[in-house]
Enzyme design. Structure first.
Site, PDB file in Angstrom:
ATOM      1  N   GLU A  96       0.827  -1.184   0.000  1.00 21.85           N
ATOM      2  CA  GLU A  96       0.000   0.000   0.000  1.00 21.85           C
ATOM      3  C   GLU A  96       0.868   1.243   0.000  1.00 21.85           C
ATOM      4  O   GLU A  96       1.936   1.274   0.602  1.00 21.85           O
ATOM      5  CB  GLU A  96      -0.918  -0.024   1.215  1.00 21.85           C
ATOM      6  CG  GLU A  96      -1.737  -1.298   1.172  1.00 21.85           C
ATOM      7  CD  GLU A  96      -2.959  -1.294   2.045  1.00 21.85           C
ATOM      8  OE1 GLU A  96      -2.928  -0.637   3.093  1.00 21.85           O
ATOM      9  OE2 GLU A  96      -3.938  -1.936   1.648  1.00 21.85           O
ATOM     10  N   CYS A 130       3.361   8.451   1.085  1.00 18.95           N
ATOM     11  CA  CYS A 130       3.877   7.518   2.091  1.00 18.95           C
ATOM     12  C   CYS A 130       4.104   6.175   1.405  1.00 18.95           C
ATOM     13  O   CYS A 130       3.165   5.582   0.868  1.00 18.95           O
ATOM     14  CB  CYS A 130       2.851   7.395   3.221  1.00 18.95           C
ATOM     15  SG  CYS A 130       3.320   6.184   4.472  1.00 18.95           S
ATOM     16  N   CYS A 137       5.649  -6.910   7.361  1.00 15.38           N
ATOM     17  CA  CYS A 137       6.670  -6.399   8.267  1.00 15.38           C
ATOM     18  C   CYS A 137       7.011  -7.461   9.290  1.00 15.38           C
ATOM     19  O   CYS A 137       6.156  -8.219   9.727  1.00 15.38           O
ATOM     20  CB  CYS A 137       6.175  -5.145   8.993  1.00 15.38           C
ATOM     21  SG  CYS A 137       7.470  -4.325   9.953  1.00 15.38           S
ATOM     22  N   CYS A 141       5.204  -4.926  16.086  1.00 16.23           N
ATOM     23  CA  CYS A 141       4.694  -3.948  17.059  1.00 16.23           C
ATOM     24  C   CYS A 141       3.229  -4.274  17.350  1.00 16.23           C
ATOM     25  O   CYS A 141       2.442  -4.511  16.434  1.00 16.23           O
ATOM     26  CB  CYS A 141       4.820  -2.532  16.490  1.00 16.23           C
ATOM     27  SG  CYS A 141       6.527  -2.103  16.074  1.00 16.23           S
ATOM     28  N   CYS A 144       0.147  -2.311  15.692  1.00 15.84           N
ATOM     29  CA  CYS A 144       0.194  -2.025  14.246  1.00 15.84           C
ATOM     30  C   CYS A 144      -0.412  -3.159  13.433  1.00 15.84           C
ATOM     31  O   CYS A 144      -0.067  -4.323  13.615  1.00 15.84           O
ATOM     32  CB  CYS A 144       1.643  -1.795  13.809  1.00 15.84           C
ATOM     33  SG  CYS A 144       1.804  -1.434  12.053  1.00 15.84           S
ATOM     34  N   SER A 218      11.398   6.470   8.546  1.00 19.61           N
ATOM     35  CA  SER A 218      11.079   6.126   9.930  1.00 19.61           C
ATOM     36  C   SER A 218      11.549   4.706  10.218  1.00 19.61           C
ATOM     37  O   SER A 218      11.325   3.794   9.429  1.00 19.61           O
ATOM     38  CB  SER A 218       9.575   6.236  10.134  1.00 19.61           C
ATOM     39  OG  SER A 218       9.245   5.896  11.460  1.00 19.61           O
ATOM     40  N   SER A 241      10.570   5.570  15.769  1.00 18.67           N
ATOM     41  CA  SER A 241       9.308   5.237  16.438  1.00 18.67           C
ATOM     42  C   SER A 241       9.621   4.870  17.881  1.00 18.67           C
ATOM     43  O   SER A 241      10.071   3.764  18.158  1.00 18.67           O
ATOM     44  CB  SER A 241       8.616   4.083  15.708  1.00 18.67           C
ATOM     45  OG  SER A 241       8.277   4.493  14.401  1.00 18.67           O
ATOM     46  N   LEU A 242       9.392   5.802  18.769  1.00 14.45           N
ATOM     47  CA  LEU A 242       9.743   5.610  20.184  1.00 14.45           C
ATOM     48  C   LEU A 242       8.650   4.819  20.897  1.00 14.45           C
ATOM     49  O   LEU A 242       8.890   3.729  21.420  1.00 14.45           O
ATOM     50  CB  LEU A 242       9.964   6.990  20.827  1.00 14.45           C
ATOM     51  CG  LEU A 242      10.427   7.013  22.277  1.00 14.45           C
ATOM     52  CD1 LEU A 242      11.773   6.321  22.443  1.00 14.45           C
ATOM     53  CD2 LEU A 242      10.507   8.468  22.786  1.00 14.45           C
ATOM     54  N   ASN A 243       7.480   5.402  20.955  1.00 14.16           N
ATOM     55  CA  ASN A 243       6.245   4.714  21.375  1.00 14.16           C
ATOM     56  C   ASN A 243       6.185   4.248  22.822  1.00 14.16           C
ATOM     57  O   ASN A 243       5.160   3.729  23.255  1.00 14.16           O
ATOM     58  CB  ASN A 243       5.942   3.519  20.466  1.00 14.16           C
ATOM     59  CG  ASN A 243       5.676   3.952  19.034  1.00 14.16           C
ATOM     60  OD1 ASN A 243       5.296   5.086  18.803  1.00 14.16           O
ATOM     61  ND2 ASN A 243       5.893   3.062  18.091  1.00 14.16           N
ATOM     62  N   CYS A 360      -1.654   5.841   9.807  1.00 18.35           N
ATOM     63  CA  CYS A 360      -0.485   5.159  10.372  1.00 18.35           C
ATOM     64  C   CYS A 360      -0.904   3.872  11.053  1.00 18.35           C
ATOM     65  O   CYS A 360      -1.831   3.851  11.856  1.00 18.35           O
ATOM     66  CB  CYS A 360       0.190   6.023  11.441  1.00 18.35           C
ATOM     67  SG  CYS A 360       0.847   7.557  10.869  1.00 18.35           S
TER      68      CYS A 360
HETATM   69  N1  SAH Z   1       8.670   0.314  10.497  1.00 16.54           N
HETATM   70  C1  SAH Z   1       8.932   1.737  10.498  1.00 16.54           C
HETATM   71  C2  SAH Z   1       8.178   2.448   9.414  1.00 16.54           C
HETATM   72  C3  SAH Z   1       6.661   2.469   9.594  1.00 16.54           C
HETATM   73  S1  SAH Z   1       6.229   4.038  10.169  1.00 16.54           S
HETATM   74  C4  SAH Z   1       8.653   2.299  11.869  1.00 16.54           C
HETATM   75  O1  SAH Z   1       8.110   1.602  12.705  1.00 16.54           O
HETATM   76  O2  SAH Z   1       9.012   3.433  12.138  1.00 16.54           O
HETATM   77  C5  SAH Z   1       4.652   3.774  10.799  1.00 16.54           C
HETATM   78  C6  SAH Z   1       4.409   4.647  12.018  1.00 16.54           C
HETATM   79  O3  SAH Z   1       3.061   4.430  12.458  1.00 16.54           O
HETATM   80  C7  SAH Z   1       5.308   4.267  13.175  1.00 16.54           C
HETATM   81  O4  SAH Z   1       5.780   5.422  13.808  1.00 16.54           O
HETATM   82  C8  SAH Z   1       4.374   3.506  14.105  1.00 16.54           C
HETATM   83  O5  SAH Z   1       4.780   3.619  15.441  1.00 16.54           O
HETATM   84  C9  SAH Z   1       3.050   4.167  13.831  1.00 16.54           C
HETATM   85  N2  SAH Z   1       1.910   3.290  14.093  1.00 16.54           N
HETATM   86  C10 SAH Z   1       1.865   1.959  13.988  1.00 16.54           C
HETATM   87  N3  SAH Z   1       0.641   1.504  14.303  1.00 16.54           N
HETATM   88  C11 SAH Z   1      -0.107   2.582  14.600  1.00 16.54           C
HETATM   89  C12 SAH Z   1      -1.464   2.753  14.980  1.00 16.54           C
HETATM   90  N4  SAH Z   1      -2.295   1.727  15.098  1.00 16.54           N
HETATM   91  N5  SAH Z   1      -1.908   3.997  15.199  1.00 16.54           N
HETATM   92  C13 SAH Z   1      -1.089   5.072  15.046  1.00 16.54           C
HETATM   93  N6  SAH Z   1       0.196   4.957  14.656  1.00 16.54           N
HETATM   94  C14 SAH Z   1       0.693   3.734  14.452  1.00 16.54           C
END
Ligand code: SAH
Length: 375
Positions: A96, A130, A137, A141, A144, A218, A241-243, A360
């Site tokens: 996508e 994007c 992947c 996470c 996601c 990212s 992506s810290l999270n 995202c």
């Molecule tokens: N794999 C890389 C590139 C993907 S970026 C990475 O993780 O950075 C996708 C972004 O969306 C990441 O910052 C991730 O933390 C965020 N993301 C993933 N699932 C999400 C969700 N359900 N809601 C909001 N953001 C999300």
């Protein structure tokens, strides 16, 4: 290049196209014509390369060489103007790619705050594409949707660049005339497909004509690659992506934290060689009552001390199979305030295309979405 039957032009750089031209007995200047046709004109077949003699076009096709432009299989259009594309490659795999026009100098793009240009006349001032770097992947996470697919394969450099070419062509825009930002934030982990990713970056900058400063990659935190990336002569901006604000939480949400914990991740971020006026972006997905509390915000402040950072907060975009809740706007604002009060540049990302599963963390090939949503 003896067997040319698997060769696609898209993804080849100047040196490789020169070698290809010479291997079929053509002069080196053909490489320039091919570069123009593939990356600027964005043709999808040899017949459309009018600068090449008809006989040569036929000869290339006979050898089984293709242009390699991926096919747009489906388009989903959101009420907010976002378009989610399902883009298919030669082997039938698909990813996508998302087109996000922005008309109002709004908040969500990386280049937020830029002035408008002529393209505003068409209803948008700039747009962000994007793109994906892998089919699926491997990172897993927990919040996601893409993680649910597992990883199928890496994309080639041509398939990464091809997404951009296909969307630019479909939208009838070009980086020479329109403000186009690019984010490597679609499906996949770009730093687990590093060589193809970085080759794609070079082609996008040198041949397609996108600005490095308008591109952001990212990563979920593949630490050794962050350092390598810092040494690249041509590179996008870096987002991490810290999270989560501590190791226990981060390991629970992002299992890769076991391998590269916050200490090693933040050390890599701290040592990252930033350019003039550049910052490292940290993305933080807010999950209600999990990582969105006052103490989490305070821990984030501690982690970011000494780093020229920008934080993008994203309230969870929900999806089937995701066991977290989206926090209320007030908790997002409270989290933002704690960071801002500590002097950290912090923005709240407005979700784009949630209604069409384009936001995202919602990218999961459409076929599988339909299955997941079925009663
Ligand atoms: N794999 C890389 C590139 C993907 S970026 C990475 O993780 O950075 C996708 C972004 O969306 C990441 O910052 C991730 O933390 C965020 N993301 C993933 N699932 C999400 C969700 N359900 N809601 C909001 N953001 C999300």
């Amino acid at each position: 290049m003896s067997d040319l039957s698997q060769v696609a032009l898209l993804g080849l750089d100047r040196a490789e196209l020169t070698a290809l031209a010479e291997s079929v007995g053509e002069p080196a200047y053909r490489a320039q014509q091919l570069l123009q046709a593939v990356y600027r004109q964005r043709v999808d077949s040899f017949e459309k390369i009018s600068t090449l003699p008809q006989q040569l076009r036929a000869r290339l096709a006979e050898k089984g060489i293709t242009v390699g432009m991926p096919r747009i299989e489906q388009r989903f259009v959101s009420v907010d103007g976002t378009v989610r594309y399902l883009i298919a490659f030669a082997d039938g795999q698909s990813v996508e790619t998302v087109w996000m026009p922005e008309g109002d100098g709004g908040e969500s793009g990386e280049g937020a705050g830029d002035s408008e240009d002529a393209s505003a006349a068409r209803g948008w001032g700039r747009a962000t594409i994007c793109i994906s770097s892998q089919v699926g992947c491997a990172v897993d996470c927990q919040f996601c949707l893409t993680a649910l697919l597992g990883v199928k394969r890496n994309l080639s450099a041509g398939e990464i660049v091809g997404q951009v070419c296909a969307v630019l062509k479909d939208q009838k825009v070009s980086p020479q005339h329109d403000r186009i930002n690019l984010v490597f934030m679609g499906m996949g982990e770009p730093f687990l497909n590093y060589d193809n990713f970085i080759k794609a970056v070079r082609l996008l900058v040198q041949e397609v004509g996108l600005a490095e400063s308008r591109m952001t990659v990212s990563t979920a935190g593949i630490v050794p690659r962050i350092s390598e990336f810092g040494r690249e002569a041509i590179r996008p901006r870096l987002a991490i992506s810290l999270n989560a604000s501590n190791d226990d939480l981060r390991t629970r949400l992002m299992p890769l934290n076991k391998k590269w914990n916050l200490e090693t991740l933040m050390a890599a971020a701290r040592e990252f060689p930033l350019r003039n006026r550049e910052r490292v972006t940290f993305e933080y997905v807010l999950l209600q009552n999990v990582n969105d509390l006052r103490e989490n915000a305070e821990e984030v402040v501690g982690l970011l001390r000494g780093i020229r950072a920008r934080v993008n907060l994203i309230a969870l975009n929900p999806g089937p199979g995701i066991d977290f809740e989206t926090p209320a706007d007030e908790s997002v604002a409270a989290f933002q305030k704690i960071l801002r009060d500590a002097g950290i540049l912090t923005f709240v990302r407005r979700p784009r295309g949630r209604d069409i599963y384009a936001a995202c963390g919602q990218l999961k090939r459409t076929v599988e979405i339909a299955t997941a949503l079925a009663p």
